[in-house]
Design an enzyme around this catalytic site. Sequence first.
Site, PDB file in Angstrom:
ATOM      1  N   ASP A 106       0.611  -1.364  -0.198  1.00 31.35           N
ATOM      2  CA  ASP A 106       0.087  -0.020   0.252  1.00 31.35           C
ATOM      3  C   ASP A 106       0.844   1.193   0.121  1.00 31.35           C
ATOM      4  O   ASP A 106       1.774   1.415   0.915  1.00 31.35           O
ATOM      5  CB  ASP A 106      -0.684   0.000   1.326  1.00 31.35           C
ATOM      6  CG  ASP A 106      -1.893   0.978   0.977  1.00 31.35           C
ATOM      7  OD1 ASP A 106      -2.489   1.079  -0.003  1.00 31.35           O
ATOM      8  OD2 ASP A 106      -2.487   1.559   1.984  1.00 31.35           O
ATOM      9  N   TYR A 108       1.236   5.504  -0.441  1.00 34.84           N
ATOM     10  CA  TYR A 108       0.837   6.970   0.281  1.00 34.84           C
ATOM     11  C   TYR A 108       1.348   8.007  -0.625  1.00 34.84           C
ATOM     12  O   TYR A 108       1.660   8.838  -0.435  1.00 34.84           O
ATOM     13  CB  TYR A 108       1.754   7.040   1.356  1.00 34.84           C
ATOM     14  CG  TYR A 108       1.596   7.985   2.449  1.00 34.84           C
ATOM     15  CD1 TYR A 108       0.229   8.088   3.175  1.00 34.84           C
ATOM     16  CD2 TYR A 108       2.527   8.621   3.035  1.00 34.84           C
ATOM     17  CE1 TYR A 108       0.185   9.003   4.225  1.00 34.84           C
ATOM     18  CE2 TYR A 108       2.570   9.526   4.215  1.00 34.84           C
ATOM     19  CZ  TYR A 108       0.997   9.845   4.748  1.00 34.84           C
ATOM     20  OH  TYR A 108       0.711  10.598   5.454  1.00 34.84           O
ATOM     21  N   ARG A 122       2.079  16.182  13.075  1.00 33.98           N
ATOM     22  CA  ARG A 122       3.482  16.850  13.471  1.00 33.98           C
ATOM     23  C   ARG A 122       2.984  18.434  13.086  1.00 33.98           C
ATOM     24  O   ARG A 122       3.514  19.243  12.241  1.00 33.98           O
ATOM     25  CB  ARG A 122       4.502  16.537  12.425  1.00 33.98           C
ATOM     26  CG  ARG A 122       4.914  15.115  12.602  1.00 33.98           C
ATOM     27  CD  ARG A 122       6.196  14.658  11.830  1.00 33.98           C
ATOM     28  NE  ARG A 122       5.851  15.086  10.030  1.00 33.98           N
ATOM     29  CZ  ARG A 122       5.059  13.975   9.592  1.00 33.98           C
ATOM     30  NH1 ARG A 122       4.657  12.917  10.020  1.00 33.98           N
ATOM     31  NH2 ARG A 122       4.878  14.347   8.262  1.00 33.98           N
ATOM     32  N   GLU A 179      -9.848   3.967   4.312  1.00 34.94           N
ATOM     33  CA  GLU A 179      -9.194   4.735   3.499  1.00 34.94           C
ATOM     34  C   GLU A 179      -9.716   4.369   2.106  1.00 34.94           C
ATOM     35  O   GLU A 179      -9.542   3.270   1.785  1.00 34.94           O
ATOM     36  CB  GLU A 179      -7.657   4.443   3.727  1.00 34.94           C
ATOM     37  CG  GLU A 179      -7.042   5.059   4.959  1.00 34.94           C
ATOM     38  CD  GLU A 179      -5.516   4.898   5.100  1.00 34.94           C
ATOM     39  OE1 GLU A 179      -4.924   5.502   5.865  1.00 34.94           O
ATOM     40  OE2 GLU A 179      -4.722   4.140   4.019  1.00 34.94           O
ATOM     41  N   GLU A 181      -9.224   4.221  -1.796  1.00 34.42           N
ATOM     42  CA  GLU A 181      -8.090   4.326  -2.617  1.00 34.42           C
ATOM     43  C   GLU A 181      -8.490   3.312  -3.866  1.00 34.42           C
ATOM     44  O   GLU A 181      -9.544   2.787  -3.954  1.00 34.42           O
ATOM     45  CB  GLU A 181      -7.116   3.159  -1.732  1.00 34.42           C
ATOM     46  CG  GLU A 181      -6.682   3.700  -0.488  1.00 34.42           C
ATOM     47  CD  GLU A 181      -5.412   2.632  -0.061  1.00 34.42           C
ATOM     48  OE1 GLU A 181      -4.750   2.363  -0.644  1.00 34.42           O
ATOM     49  OE2 GLU A 181      -5.323   2.837   1.428  1.00 34.42           O
ATOM     50  N   ASP A 213      -8.785   0.520   2.442  1.00 35.50           N
ATOM     51  CA  ASP A 213      -7.696   0.203   3.504  1.00 35.50           C
ATOM     52  C   ASP A 213      -8.244   0.166   4.933  1.00 35.50           C
ATOM     53  O   ASP A 213      -7.685   1.633   5.487  1.00 35.50           O
ATOM     54  CB  ASP A 213      -6.378   0.622   3.243  1.00 35.50           C
ATOM     55  CG  ASP A 213      -5.113   0.138   4.020  1.00 35.50           C
ATOM     56  OD1 ASP A 213      -5.334  -1.002   4.266  1.00 35.50           O
ATOM     57  OD2 ASP A 213      -4.300   0.714   4.200  1.00 35.50           O
ATOM     58  N   ARG A 217      -6.872   3.553  14.018  1.00 35.89           N
ATOM     59  CA  ARG A 217      -5.698   4.808  14.131  1.00 35.89           C
ATOM     60  C   ARG A 217      -5.084   4.926  15.379  1.00 35.89           C
ATOM     61  O   ARG A 217      -3.963   5.140  15.535  1.00 35.89           O
ATOM     62  CB  ARG A 217      -6.596   6.113  13.933  1.00 35.89           C
ATOM     63  CG  ARG A 217      -7.130   6.272  12.468  1.00 35.89           C
ATOM     64  CD  ARG A 217      -6.154   6.334  11.462  1.00 35.89           C
ATOM     65  NE  ARG A 217      -6.866   6.601  10.105  1.00 35.89           N
ATOM     66  CZ  ARG A 217      -6.019   6.540   8.941  1.00 35.89           C
ATOM     67  NH1 ARG A 217      -4.728   6.052   8.710  1.00 35.89           N
ATOM     68  NH2 ARG A 217      -6.598   6.719   7.812  1.00 35.89           N
ATOM     69  N   GLN A 220      -2.521   2.270  15.325  1.00 38.29           N
ATOM     70  CA  GLN A 220      -1.548   2.490  14.501  1.00 38.29           C
ATOM     71  C   GLN A 220      -0.714   3.525  14.984  1.00 38.29           C
ATOM     72  O   GLN A 220       0.831   3.696  14.800  1.00 38.29           O
ATOM     73  CB  GLN A 220      -2.085   2.967  13.068  1.00 38.29           C
ATOM     74  CG  GLN A 220      -1.133   3.501  12.052  1.00 38.29           C
ATOM     75  CD  GLN A 220      -2.027   4.321  10.889  1.00 38.29           C
ATOM     76  OE1 GLN A 220      -3.123   4.144  10.752  1.00 38.29           O
ATOM     77  NE2 GLN A 220      -0.970   4.733   9.827  1.00 38.29           N
ATOM     78  N   TYR A 224       3.462   2.742  15.019  1.00 44.09           N
ATOM     79  CA  TYR A 224       4.183   2.937  13.766  1.00 44.09           C
ATOM     80  C   TYR A 224       5.500   3.389  13.828  1.00 44.09           C
ATOM     81  O   TYR A 224       6.363   3.566  12.595  1.00 44.09           O
ATOM     82  CB  TYR A 224       3.286   3.743  12.817  1.00 44.09           C
ATOM     83  CG  TYR A 224       3.383   5.235  12.761  1.00 44.09           C
ATOM     84  CD1 TYR A 224       3.865   5.758  11.889  1.00 44.09           C
ATOM     85  CD2 TYR A 224       2.578   5.684  14.068  1.00 44.09           C
ATOM     86  CE1 TYR A 224       3.867   7.077  11.853  1.00 44.09           C
ATOM     87  CE2 TYR A 224       2.675   7.151  13.925  1.00 44.09           C
ATOM     88  CZ  TYR A 224       3.514   7.947  13.000  1.00 44.09           C
ATOM     89  OH  TYR A 224       3.517   9.280  13.195  1.00 44.09           O
ATOM     90  N   THR A 325      -4.655   6.500   0.666  1.00 43.24           N
ATOM     91  CA  THR A 325      -5.751   7.366   0.402  1.00 43.24           C
ATOM     92  C   THR A 325      -5.817   8.512  -0.526  1.00 43.24           C
ATOM     93  O   THR A 325      -4.774   9.150  -0.730  1.00 43.24           O
ATOM     94  CB  THR A 325      -5.963   8.112   2.026  1.00 43.24           C
ATOM     95  OG1 THR A 325      -5.729   6.914   3.075  1.00 43.24           O
ATOM     96  CG2 THR A 325      -7.170   8.767   2.151  1.00 43.24           C
ATOM     97  N   GLU A 339      -9.113  12.491   8.181  1.00 42.24           N
ATOM     98  CA  GLU A 339      -8.996  13.814   7.829  1.00 42.24           C
ATOM     99  C   GLU A 339     -10.166  14.840   7.831  1.00 42.24           C
ATOM    100  O   GLU A 339     -10.248  15.821   8.186  1.00 42.24           O
ATOM    101  CB  GLU A 339      -8.434  13.856   6.525  1.00 42.24           C
ATOM    102  CG  GLU A 339      -7.043  13.378   6.153  1.00 42.24           C
ATOM    103  CD  GLU A 339      -6.978  13.180   4.543  1.00 42.24           C
ATOM    104  OE1 GLU A 339      -6.643  14.004   4.046  1.00 42.24           O
ATOM    105  OE2 GLU A 339      -7.052  12.058   4.145  1.00 42.24           O
TER     106      GLU A 339
END
Length: 391
Positions: A106, A108, A122, A179, A181, A213, A217, A220, A224, A325, A339
Amino acid sequence: MTTIDIPAGSLFGIDNLPYGVFSVDGDSPRVGVRVGDSVLDLAAALGDDVFAAPSLNPFMAQGYDRWVAVRARIRDLVSGELPDGAVHPVARATLHLPIEVADYVDFYASEHHASNVGRLFRPDAEPLLPNWKHLPVGYHGRSGTVLVSGTDIVRPSGQRKTPADASPVYGPSTRLDIEAEMGFVVGTGTPLNTPISPDSFSRHVFGAVLLNDWSARDIQAWEYVPLGPHLGKSFATSISPWVVPILALEAARIPLPGQLDPVPLPYLRESEPWGLDIDLVIEWNGDEVSRPPFREMYWSPAQMLAHLTVNGASSRTGDLYGSGTISGPEKHQRGAFLELSWGGKEPLTVKGEERTFLLDGDEVVITGTAPGANGSRIGFGEVRGRVLPAK
């Protein structure tokens, strides 16, 4: 003998002809093509046992020239009379996973999605990490949990830890997400140390599917760092049952929206870009919540395959890779609830209720369409899934 009536404006007209695996009345699964509101049994119509298999893999492995020849033969057949017993109503057919999934990767590849996630996770740093515009970022998923549309999704459990927790806890995910996709299916693979160039994409990739997908969250977020997604993703990935041939997507090809600065390295450059003008729609419990546009993707599926194989990795018939996504620049074009709800801070209204992430009993349906030849429009069908409680 019988004929197929294709309704005016059908998304499954002669310019589409997607392949799938179906059964009727408990018969053995076999390969068919959707035409209008019917399924054409290819083993019966063409008299070829390769289509009596319970997956598309044996046919896909025959290669590009065979794909072209069979598509031309089907187009001729559906314009005339067909053998009795070769045509079945879609409503009577049970649709199965269309491929034996070899490997699953998968990507990104949406700049808008990656930037939104960067701002969420971030907030005091640059949204995109330094490598993002130089290569299609991806992770290796789990092929054994790729599921056909309509399969229920059991809420996953795993470790979670919020900033307020002193130590991690174990339990069902509380931030279950989707997600939206596109997925791409490799028809003919390559041995070790044989990279696939972007310009060879259409000779190796058989077709495209809708892909969801599913993502936990909270699991994850804790797992991750430093290696990437694992249990937060590996529990389920859903795909649509119809595989739209790459041959049907020529009319949907468009230039990519970016890649001017920096210019991709030579192995990622396309002589004719494989951007695709595909429109998706996400429905949550029957309410439309988003319209992600695939035409906004930064990296093309041809570049993804080139990057996947450039280090010498082999590819196989049945390999599946997802785009990541799909999100556009507007809020109503975001392809994940992470999102759309901005990390849970901006709830959506679904069936009159404020919602952020998925609850047990929720159902998500993703559909997609694209321009076809001769001014037509073609469809991918749907990828549907309903959330069941954790076990």
